[in-house]
Scaffold this motif. Sequence first.
Motif, short mmCIF file in Angstrom:
data_model
loop_
_atom_site.label_atom_id
_atom_site.label_comp_id
_atom_site.label_asym_id
_atom_site.label_seq_id
_atom_site.Cartn_x
_atom_site.Cartn_y
_atom_site.Cartn_z
N VAL A 1 -6.80 1.90 6.86
CA VAL A 1 -6.57 3.05 5.97
C VAL A 1 -6.18 2.59 4.58
O VAL A 1 -6.78 3.00 3.57
CB VAL A 1 -5.48 3.98 6.56
N THR A 2 -5.18 1.74 4.49
CA THR A 2 -4.71 1.33 3.16
C THR A 2 -5.69 0.37 2.49
O THR A 2 -5.78 0.35 1.26
CB THR A 2 -3.32 0.69 3.25
N LEU A 3 -6.42 -0.42 3.28
CA LEU A 3 -7.47 -1.27 2.70
C LEU A 3 -8.53 -0.42 2.03
O LEU A 3 -8.94 -0.67 0.89
CB LEU A 3 -8.09 -2.15 3.79
N GLY B 1 2.08 -1.88 9.57
CA GLY B 1 0.70 -2.32 9.33
C GLY B 1 0.08 -1.70 8.10
O GLY B 1 -0.85 -2.26 7.52
N LEU B 2 0.57 -0.52 7.69
CA LEU B 2 0.06 0.10 6.47
C LEU B 2 0.22 -0.82 5.27
O LEU B 2 -0.62 -0.84 4.37
CB LEU B 2 0.78 1.43 6.22
N LEU B 3 1.30 -1.60 5.25
CA LEU B 3 1.54 -2.51 4.13
C LEU B 3 0.50 -3.62 4.07
O LEU B 3 0.15 -4.10 2.99
CB LEU B 3 2.94 -3.11 4.25
N LEU C 1 -5.21 4.22 -4.25
CA LEU C 1 -3.85 3.69 -4.35
C LEU C 1 -3.92 2.28 -4.92
O LEU C 1 -4.81 1.51 -4.56
CB LEU C 1 -3.17 3.64 -2.97
N ALA C 2 -2.99 1.96 -5.80
CA ALA C 2 -3.01 0.64 -6.44
C ALA C 2 -1.58 0.15 -6.66
O ALA C 2 -1.12 0.05 -7.79
CB ALA C 2 -3.78 0.68 -7.75
N PRO C 3 -0.86 -0.18 -5.60
CA PRO C 3 0.51 -0.70 -5.78
C PRO C 3 0.49 -2.08 -6.43
O PRO C 3 -0.49 -2.82 -6.32
CB PRO C 3 1.05 -0.76 -4.35
N GLU C 4 1.58 -2.44 -7.08
CA GLU C 4 1.67 -3.73 -7.74
C GLU C 4 1.60 -4.85 -6.71
O GLU C 4 2.27 -4.81 -5.67
CB GLU C 4 2.98 -3.83 -8.53
#
Length: 371
Positions: A240-242, A289-291, A250-253
């Motif tokens: 999902v996050t990939l 795992g989202l991270l 989404l574009a976290p630092e």
Amino acid sequence: MSVACWRVAAVALALAGAPAQAHKGSDALWNLTAEGARLEGRLEVALADVELAVGLDADGDGAVTWGEVKAREGVVRPWLRRGLRVRQAEGPCTIELGDVFLTRHSDGVYGAWPFSARCPAEVRALGLDYALLFDVDAQHRGLVQVAGAGGGQWRAFSSARRHLEVELATPPPLEQLRVAFAEGVRHLAIGVDHLCFLLALLLPSVLRRQGAAWVPLPSLSGVLLEVTKVVSAFTAAHSVTLGLSAFGVLAPEARLVEVAIAASVLLAALNVVFPVVTEGRWVLAFGLGLLHGFGFVSALTDLGSGGGRLWLSLLGFNLGVEAGQLVAVALVVPLAFAVRHARWYARLALPAAGAALVALATWWTVERLAG
């Protein structure tokens, strides 16, 4: 926890001089765009790699400053030019490198040099040679992205493959899928932090908590059900996050992602040593795992896998990650299942492995916070 477990943890901490960005190897990035007979782009090399190869830290204090980078330009730029060659069938292209500036990737600060080349004829195909850093790091790779009006592709140089023939045409879908799949497998294989997280989830999967003690699961079907839930949750979460990161939703630092991934390994490992989540570990696998999906996406962005067929690169890369993950499961679970009845597994091996993972994850978290 026993003294033996703490000894294992101490040894792991002593060996934990692994890089802070434990899931990314040494890569340099070479981007080229063709316009007529001219190439424009830039070359990016990690400052840590440049320091290793030719030296930047003049005062030996362990910190490379901007002044030290600029002071060594007269040495670094000729070294870079010696390691790069661009040719056409009509003859060699003349290379020029501009003034260095700095940029950041998921694994740290890079020196970036504007790149240009004048070629004898209109650029339709190129022969590229890359020979940087292989003499000091046999695992190093040079990642090249070539684009033009006819399309583009990215390829990888390695110590065994220092010459590439590249055409300015979009590769066939199956080839794009194959290359992305191989990158996914490799990324998981070198992803020490991802593998440690998975290990922390798998080691207790052959046991269940009964009161204050671990007891072996009675059947293989029960173990397989537990492993399937944990692995499926981890897969779903990082997929999902990939996907969200790859498509720019989404574009976290990157630096914060690295810290968060290390912290996720620490939490999963602590749950092995001091079991809190003993039922429904798949929830822990999904939440943390989202991270990890944010960490995986750096490989796609650094390799320049964008464009109209990003979904194809994303699919191949994700399938590669899952293939690598299944190999890890196949190596760990049968062995753990075979020894689950042994008293030493629950009393010594499991807490000792958890302590070692806690030590490693603590080191990574502190080092990445220090940045």
